[in-house]
Design a protein around this motif. Sequence first.
Motif, PDB file in Angstrom:
ATOM      1  N   TYR A  38       0.802  -1.214   0.000  1.00 14.93           N
ATOM      2  CA  TYR A  38       0.000   0.000   0.000  1.00 14.93           C
ATOM      3  C   TYR A  38       0.839   1.271   0.000  1.00 14.93           C
ATOM      4  N   GLY A  39       2.131   1.118  -0.147  1.00 15.34           N
ATOM      5  CA  GLY A  39       2.986   2.234  -0.516  1.00 15.34           C
ATOM      6  C   GLY A  39       3.129   2.318  -2.028  1.00 15.34           C
ATOM      7  N   ILE A  40       2.540   1.337  -2.731  1.00 17.75           N
ATOM      8  CA  ILE A  40       2.637   1.243  -4.194  1.00 17.75           C
ATOM      9  C   ILE A  40       1.268   1.406  -4.852  1.00 17.75           C
ATOM     10  N   VAL A  41       0.263   0.747  -4.284  1.00  8.98           N
ATOM     11  CA  VAL A  41      -1.097   0.827  -4.818  1.00  8.98           C
ATOM     12  C   VAL A  41      -2.060   1.182  -3.680  1.00  8.98           C
ATOM     13  N   SER A  42      -3.259   1.588  -4.051  1.00 10.66           N
ATOM     14  CA  SER A  42      -4.295   1.877  -3.067  1.00 10.66           C
ATOM     15  C   SER A  42      -5.071   0.611  -2.724  1.00 10.66           C
ATOM     16  N   VAL A  62      -3.046   7.683   5.495  1.00  9.06           N
ATOM     17  CA  VAL A  62      -1.775   8.156   6.023  1.00  9.06           C
ATOM     18  C   VAL A  62      -0.780   6.996   6.169  1.00  9.06           C
ATOM     19  N   TYR A  63      -1.279   5.776   6.342  1.00  7.00           N
ATOM     20  CA  TYR A  63      -0.400   4.594   6.372  1.00  7.00           C
ATOM     21  C   TYR A  63       0.256   4.408   5.014  1.00  7.00           C
ATOM     22  N   GLY A  64      -0.533   4.434   3.953  1.00  8.28           N
ATOM     23  CA  GLY A  64       0.017   4.297   2.604  1.00  8.28           C
ATOM     24  C   GLY A  64       0.971   5.423   2.258  1.00  8.28           C
ATOM     25  N   MET A  65       0.638   6.630   2.688  1.00  7.45           N
ATOM     26  CA  MET A  65       1.516   7.779   2.463  1.00  7.45           C
ATOM     27  C   MET A  65       2.882   7.541   3.100  1.00  7.45           C
ATOM     28  N   VAL A  77      11.702  -4.274   2.131  1.00 13.40           N
ATOM     29  CA  VAL A  77      10.761  -5.331   1.758  1.00 13.40           C
ATOM     30  C   VAL A  77       9.366  -4.724   1.765  1.00 13.40           C
ATOM     31  N   SER A  78       8.585  -5.065   0.753  1.00  8.24           N
ATOM     32  CA  SER A  78       7.208  -4.582   0.654  1.00  8.24           C
ATOM     33  C   SER A  78       6.256  -5.766   0.772  1.00  8.24           C
TER      34      SER A  78
END
Length: 259
Positions: free
Chosen positions: A146-150, A166-169, A195-196
Amino acid sequence: MKDMFSLSKKKITVFGGAGYIGRALVRAILAQGGKVLVADQNRDAFDLPAWKDVSDNPDFRFFECNVAKAEEVRSAYGACVKEFGGFNAMVNLVAYGKFDDLSRQSDEDMAYSFDGTAGHVLRTIREAIPYFKKEGGVIVATASMYGIVSPDYRIYGKSGQNNPAVYGMGKAAVISLTRYAAAHLAPMNIRVNCVSPGPVPDPSKNPPPEFMEQLAGKTMLSRVGKPEDIAGAYIYLLSDAASFVAGECLCVDGGWTKW
């Protein structure tokens, strides 16, 4: 070649190592011969009977630490040096915050949550640099799919598992910080990667069965992940097998972000 994934020379501080993924990672590090100091606020996690093999391992130590405080981060590194005679690798798995719906997220809680998803990552990297300047080191941060997609909110709905903006942000910031830090620290022989993880729901949060089924259906492999699935990526990036890898965001998400 047979020892390329060995961690026998690694003395590793793991922030957030008492969490759901963290415990599996700690066990994997020990299995690969590494020495590991868990810096966390939850000592009780390793007091459970199921984790006695870890808590009794002479290559394991626990240090109570709040990553929001730079002095406690420094103390954790100092404890690793004291206990194991050195410190040459760091993993950060921590995430915390006061999360709310995008329309209600206050400025104060946003600032706190951004520190809890990204700011402390910079803090733990910054405080590690003096220890690594002489002989180099390895840093592995933790981002998220969720740092890459919603999130697909058709799945999350009223499941109680919602993932806030705000977590993804913050996790997107971790991916960017990984690239910046890798470039800045490479001349010091410090490798930085992240790592994602993809969907690895913690059963203790009681995810509804329907939600779990829909979540699994979003991956190419038609299942959600297990902590052990994620741990292997950290082992790779910590080991000499990844000696030519820098600034990378390694997605372990069952293919979620690839279609």
